[in-house]
Design a protein around this motif. Structure first.
Motif, mmCIF file in Angstrom:
data_model
loop_
_atom_site.group_PDB
_atom_site.id
_atom_site.type_symbol
_atom_site.label_atom_id
_atom_site.label_comp_id
_atom_site.label_asym_id
_atom_site.label_seq_id
_atom_site.Cartn_x
_atom_site.Cartn_y
_atom_site.Cartn_z
ATOM 1 N N MET A 74 0.923 -1.440 -0.358
ATOM 2 C CA MET A 74 0.095 -0.261 -0.101
ATOM 3 C C MET A 74 0.900 1.223 0.219
ATOM 4 S SD MET A 74 -2.800 0.919 3.198
ATOM 5 C CE MET A 74 -3.443 2.381 3.508
ATOM 6 N N ALA A 75 1.872 1.099 0.626
ATOM 7 C CA ALA A 75 2.659 2.438 1.147
ATOM 8 C C ALA A 75 3.714 1.797 0.291
ATOM 9 C CB ALA A 75 3.093 3.034 2.414
ATOM 10 N N LYS B 193 7.105 5.372 -0.409
ATOM 11 C CA LYS B 193 6.770 5.895 0.883
ATOM 12 C C LYS B 193 7.814 6.425 1.995
ATOM 13 C CE LYS B 193 2.328 7.531 -0.319
ATOM 14 N NZ LYS B 193 1.534 9.213 -0.259
ATOM 15 N N ILE B 194 8.331 7.505 1.978
ATOM 16 C CA ILE B 194 9.014 7.450 2.887
ATOM 17 C C ILE B 194 8.158 6.755 4.530
ATOM 18 C CG2 ILE B 194 10.108 8.669 4.547
ATOM 19 C CD1 ILE B 194 11.781 8.337 2.987
ATOM 20 N N LEU B 195 8.617 5.913 5.313
ATOM 21 C CA LEU B 195 8.427 5.126 6.424
ATOM 22 C C LEU B 195 9.396 5.929 7.944
ATOM 23 C CD1 LEU B 195 7.336 1.744 6.003
ATOM 24 C CD2 LEU B 195 5.766 3.448 5.866
ATOM 25 N N LEU B 196 8.310 6.253 8.900
ATOM 26 C CA LEU B 196 9.417 6.755 10.066
ATOM 27 C C LEU B 196 11.438 5.646 10.000
ATOM 28 C CD1 LEU B 196 7.400 7.568 13.211
ATOM 29 C CD2 LEU B 196 9.324 8.806 11.964
ATOM 30 N N ARG C 96 18.858 -0.742 9.005
ATOM 31 C CA ARG C 96 19.631 -0.878 7.755
ATOM 32 C C ARG C 96 18.305 -0.258 7.196
ATOM 33 N NH1 ARG C 96 18.980 -6.654 8.979
ATOM 34 N NH2 ARG C 96 21.153 -7.045 8.953
ATOM 35 N N LEU C 97 17.098 -0.221 7.272
ATOM 36 C CA LEU C 97 16.126 0.904 6.289
ATOM 37 C C LEU C 97 16.865 2.300 5.583
ATOM 38 C CD1 LEU C 97 12.760 0.272 6.901
ATOM 39 C CD2 LEU C 97 13.525 -0.433 5.184
ATOM 40 N N GLU D 165 19.336 1.564 3.084
ATOM 41 C CA GLU D 165 18.644 0.834 1.976
ATOM 42 C C GLU D 165 18.524 2.131 1.016
ATOM 43 O OE1 GLU D 165 16.208 -3.057 2.994
ATOM 44 O OE2 GLU D 165 15.139 -2.025 1.941
ATOM 45 N N GLN E 127 16.065 -2.034 13.683
ATOM 46 C CA GLN E 127 15.373 -2.449 12.362
ATOM 47 C C GLN E 127 15.568 -0.265 11.738
ATOM 48 O OE1 GLN E 127 12.582 -4.623 13.651
ATOM 49 N NE2 GLN E 127 14.206 -6.208 14.541
ATOM 50 N N GLU F 225 12.136 2.171 13.951
ATOM 51 C CA GLU F 225 11.716 3.435 14.652
ATOM 52 C C GLU F 225 11.659 3.188 16.509
ATOM 53 O OE1 GLU F 225 7.054 4.140 13.837
ATOM 54 O OE2 GLU F 225 7.684 2.757 13.929
ATOM 55 N N LEU F 226 12.864 2.351 16.715
ATOM 56 C CA LEU F 226 13.114 2.475 18.383
ATOM 57 C C LEU F 226 12.770 3.494 19.042
ATOM 58 C CD1 LEU F 226 14.078 1.137 21.013
ATOM 59 C CD2 LEU F 226 16.584 1.952 20.015
ATOM 60 N N SER G 246 -3.098 -6.597 3.941
ATOM 61 C CA SER G 246 -2.905 -6.458 2.313
ATOM 62 C C SER G 246 -1.817 -5.048 2.806
ATOM 63 C CB SER G 246 -4.283 -5.333 1.861
ATOM 64 O OG SER G 246 -4.657 -4.525 2.541
ATOM 65 N N ALA G 247 -2.310 -4.758 4.199
ATOM 66 C CA ALA G 247 -0.777 -3.247 4.601
ATOM 67 C C ALA G 247 -0.466 -3.553 6.023
ATOM 68 C CB ALA G 247 -1.347 -2.542 4.323
ATOM 69 N N GLU H 127 2.755 1.340 7.308
ATOM 70 C CA GLU H 127 2.259 1.743 5.995
ATOM 71 C C GLU H 127 0.862 2.961 5.505
ATOM 72 O OE1 GLU H 127 4.359 -2.611 3.486
ATOM 73 O OE2 GLU H 127 1.696 -1.895 4.573
ATOM 74 N N ARG I 286 -0.721 4.402 8.142
ATOM 75 C CA ARG I 286 0.575 6.054 8.683
ATOM 76 C C ARG I 286 0.522 6.873 7.709
ATOM 77 N NH1 ARG I 286 3.931 6.118 14.013
ATOM 78 N NH2 ARG I 286 5.126 4.777 12.323
ATOM 79 N N ALA I 287 1.842 6.246 7.034
ATOM 80 C CA ALA I 287 2.463 7.136 5.505
ATOM 81 C C ALA I 287 1.638 7.569 4.757
ATOM 82 C CB ALA I 287 3.888 6.311 4.861
ATOM 83 N N GLU I 288 0.235 7.475 4.446
ATOM 84 C CA GLU I 288 -0.504 7.597 3.712
ATOM 85 C C GLU I 288 -1.566 8.718 4.454
ATOM 86 O OE1 GLU I 288 -1.536 6.071 0.824
ATOM 87 O OE2 GLU I 288 -0.096 4.490 0.473
ATOM 88 N N GLU J 76 13.372 -5.871 8.400
ATOM 89 C CA GLU J 76 12.690 -4.753 7.629
ATOM 90 C C GLU J 76 11.411 -5.181 6.711
ATOM 91 O OE1 GLU J 76 16.200 -5.877 7.934
ATOM 92 O OE2 GLU J 76 17.023 -4.263 9.721
#
Lengths: 336, 365
Positions: free
Chosen positions: A1-2, A5-8, A15-16, A19, A328, A330-331, B104-105, B109, B111-113, B343
């Protein structure tokens, strides 16, 4: 879905984060000083060699036990220059303020910047201010960039590591992250835990003629010591690192907070420490020089380079062995 | 800090190692291999973090049980939370649920949306969020075993007492003893002894395991979470097996009482009632869940918002179910470490800080 998109977690230093930089930034700027993504670039300008870096600061809360966003912004950039093998000289200072920020608070932060710069022997040479409407940023964000003179003799990198090399830490690890976490959660640490935010340039200057014996040097900020140790190994699968838990320097306050929040202190940020790998014969001399400085009083050898296959292993206090992985994500968002 | 160092003492660990080896040798002489299960996710993590598997002889295996609440939560529960988020409700949750894949999510994700997903350290933060001036409609994701259930029952009680009008909980609360019975009955699992959870036992009491021991003749030892606690617990289980005994032994006497925490039990009984619950990997276990009582329906997110938790679609190829039953170790799953990493987790056991796949990936590859 995302997807896309940038995640926190992309900001977590693990590692993210890597990446993100490797896939999106790296390919566009290949072949220059950014190759290998050092925290600071060594570049030639005219006849001189300089160390150049930048860092942004979004820490929340802006004041925490042991410091604030102002001194943190100076130390962060000074330290990236220092562990890049440079003597810090000049800083830029850029402020992004939210409408409504108290001027008295801004003055306090600027005083803190000035005091820290004086202590680090650097000058603020240029700067910028921007203001955004209420709600468009959270109070105050600070960016600093810095320039330093490259010190002679440093040739560092994962390719320099050899089995038997010694891993040193300049003091207690993880105090900054745990102090900010405790401040954010309103935990009462009874004055026994403060951020270690501070400059490390004197620790680097003290190495002096030992520079060629230094294989690798980093300040373990976001992502903690574990991330730095993995960076040290790079892509090498012919060597590894073993750490001894009984030798790891952690303060009582940081250990207590880490137990409560379930954090591994090897994943937690310091803001005034150095992790260094050097040839075994140089290690006692480095330790002696570091311990002679207040910021290096707690310096210790914590492990060594082994012939393991690209792994970082911890010998635990009770006598077991386990891997040390990179965090990983979001700590602790907004730790620096 | 003596507390931590005292329970991590290397000399005491060496002593316990010798006793573990001696008990394992007695079993080996009798030609026996045994399989122990640490039920609780916090034990799983502590065992990995302190490298305690190194202490076990070849004829002793230790597998992880279904004691990570995030791991046993069905994908359909995440789907229901995503549905609420899509409707504009603010979701308040503990951090590890944010990354668990639904059908599905994930909530991260969403939240990013643009969905409002707030990570809390204390459930009380969620209620405070819902009671602030101009507060949004808040749903707290109540996921956990007895240890978490007790404070969540108190949270519900405070919400009721305060007359909170914009707060409810999406409950996926579970109880441990019935799950252990289901595992003890399953011949494919073949567990010879349970290392029972520390803090769950503080709530339910040591006596709660007596029926299990009587019915299945399986040793149950309650141990704390420090490395010496765990080693001592494993020594007891192996010695019980070598002696041919099966009893409930409470070694965590500094916290756990035979009758448990009566106040916590009363709060749970006041606010919640037993229901059948779906466990990822174990299926539906009768009476193993807790739902919000009918008279507090206004605080039950399912009834308040008209969403239903339906069985979700687990990711194809994910073997979390077998990992949760202790049938396989995480690295026996074909996706482990390749398609499924912390990850980019495919199954919940790789997401949670207490998941056995995450523990294995982090500490034991």
């Amino acid at each position: 879905m995302a997807e896309g998109k940038i995640l926190l977690a992309h900001g977590g230093g693990g590692r993210l984060s890597r990446e993100l930089v490797e896939r999106h930034v790296g390919p566009r700027f290949a072949g220059g000083p950014l190759e290998g993504f050092p925290d600071a670039a060594r570049i030639a300008v005219g006849g001189a060699s300089i160390v150049f870096t930048t860092d942004s600061f979004v820490v929340s809360p802006r004041r925490f036990p042991g410091g604030d966003i102002g001194c943190l912004a100076v130390h962060g950039t000074v330290n990236d220059i220092a562990v890049g093998g440079g003597r810090p000289r000049w800083l830029s200072l850029a402020l992004i303020c939210e409408e409504g920020l108290a001027l008295a608070e801004l003055d306090g932060v600027l005083d803190s910047v000035a005091r820290a710069a004086a202590r680090c022997d650097v000058r603020v040479a240029t700067g910028d201010t921007k203001v955004v409407a209420r709600g468009q940023c959270d109070g105050l964000y600070v960016n600093t960039a810095g320039v330093g003179e490259a010190l002679p003799g440093f040739e560092m990198g994962a390719e320099k590591l050899r089995p038997g090399d010694v891993v040193l830490a300049s003091g207690d690890l993880g105090d900054h992250g745990m102090a900010v976490m405790a401040a954010r959660a309103g935990m009462n640490v009874e004055g026994r835990l403060a951020s270690d935010t501070g400059p490390v340039h004197r620790l680097v200057l003290a190495l002096d003629e030992l520079a060629p014996a230094v294989r690798f040097m980093r300040d373990p900020t976001r992502g903690g010591a574990a991330s730095v140790l993995h960076e040290m190994l790079g892509d090498r699968d012919d060597i590894g690192i073993v750490l001894r838990e009984r030798d790891l320097p952690f303060s009582a306050g940081a250990r207590a907070v880490a137990e409560v929040v379930g954090a591994d202190l090897l994943h937690v940020a310091s803001e005034g420490r150095v992790l260094l790998v050097c040839a075994p014969e140089a290690a006692p001399v480095v330790l002696e020089r570091w311990r002679a400085l207040p910021e290096g009083a707690g310096a210790r050898a914590i492990g060594e380079v082994t012939r393991d296959r690209g792994r970082v292993v911890l010998e635990t206090a009770v006598g077991g062995r386990r891997l040390v992985d990179v965090p990983q994500g979001e700590l602790l968002p907004r730790i620096c | 800090m003596k507390y931590l160092d005292g329970f991590r003492d290397p000399d005491a660990a060496r002593f316990l190692r010798r006793r573990l080896e001696a008990a394992a040798a007695r079993l080996a002489q009798a030609g026996r291999s045994v399989r122990l299960m640490e039920v609780c996710g916090t034990h799983t993590m502590a065992i990995a973090r302190h490298g305690l598997r190194d202490f076990l002889s070849d004829n002793v295996s230790l597998c992880s049980g279904p004691g990570c609440p995030v791991c046993v939560t069905d994908a359909g529960y995440i789907d229901a939370a995503l549905e609420l988020a899509r409707r504009g409700v603010t979701i308040a949750t503990f951090g590890d649920l944010v990354r668990v894949p639904g059908s599905s999510a994930t909530l991260a994700e969403a939240r990013a949306e643009g969905a409002r997903v707030v990570v809390c350290y204390s459930p009380a933060e969620a209620l405070a969020l819902a009671r602030a001036p101009g507060a949004p409609e808040v749903v707290f994701l109540g996921v956990g075993f007895e240890t978490t259930v007790a404070p969540l029952a108190l949270l519900l009680r405070s919400a009721v007492a305060a007359g909170a009008t914009r707060f409810s909980m999406l409950a996926a609360l579970k109880t441990v003893p019935r799950a252990l019975a289901a595992l003890a009955e399953d011949p494919e699992v073949g567990v010879n002894g349970f290392l029972c959870p520390a803090h769950v036992s503080a709530v339910i009491g040591a006596a709660a395991y007596e029926p299990l021991v009587e019915r299945y003749r399986i040793p149950c030892t309650i141990a704390g979470f420090e490395p010496l606690d765990i080693l001592f617990g494993l020594v007891d289980l192996l010695e019980q097996l070598a002696d041919g005994r099966a009893c409930v032994v409470n070694q965590y006497t500094r916290v756990v009482r035979p009758e448990g925490n009566r106040k916590a039990q009363a709060a749970i009984a006041e606010m919640l009632e037993p229901v059948d619950a779906a466990w990822r990997g174990l299926g539906v276990i009768p009476g193993s869940g807790l739902a919000i009582r009918e008279r507090f329906a206004a605080f039950d997110a399912e009834r308040r918002h008209g969403v239903a938790v339906r069985p979700g679609r687990p990711a194809p190829g994910c073997r979390c179910g077998d990992v949760l039953k202790g049938k396989i170790l995480p690295d026996a799953c074909p996706m482990f470490g390749g398609a499924c990493t912390p990850e980019h987790p495919v199954g919940p056991c790789m997401v949670s800080g207490e998941g056995s796949c995450a523990a294995h990936y982090k500490y034991a590859r």
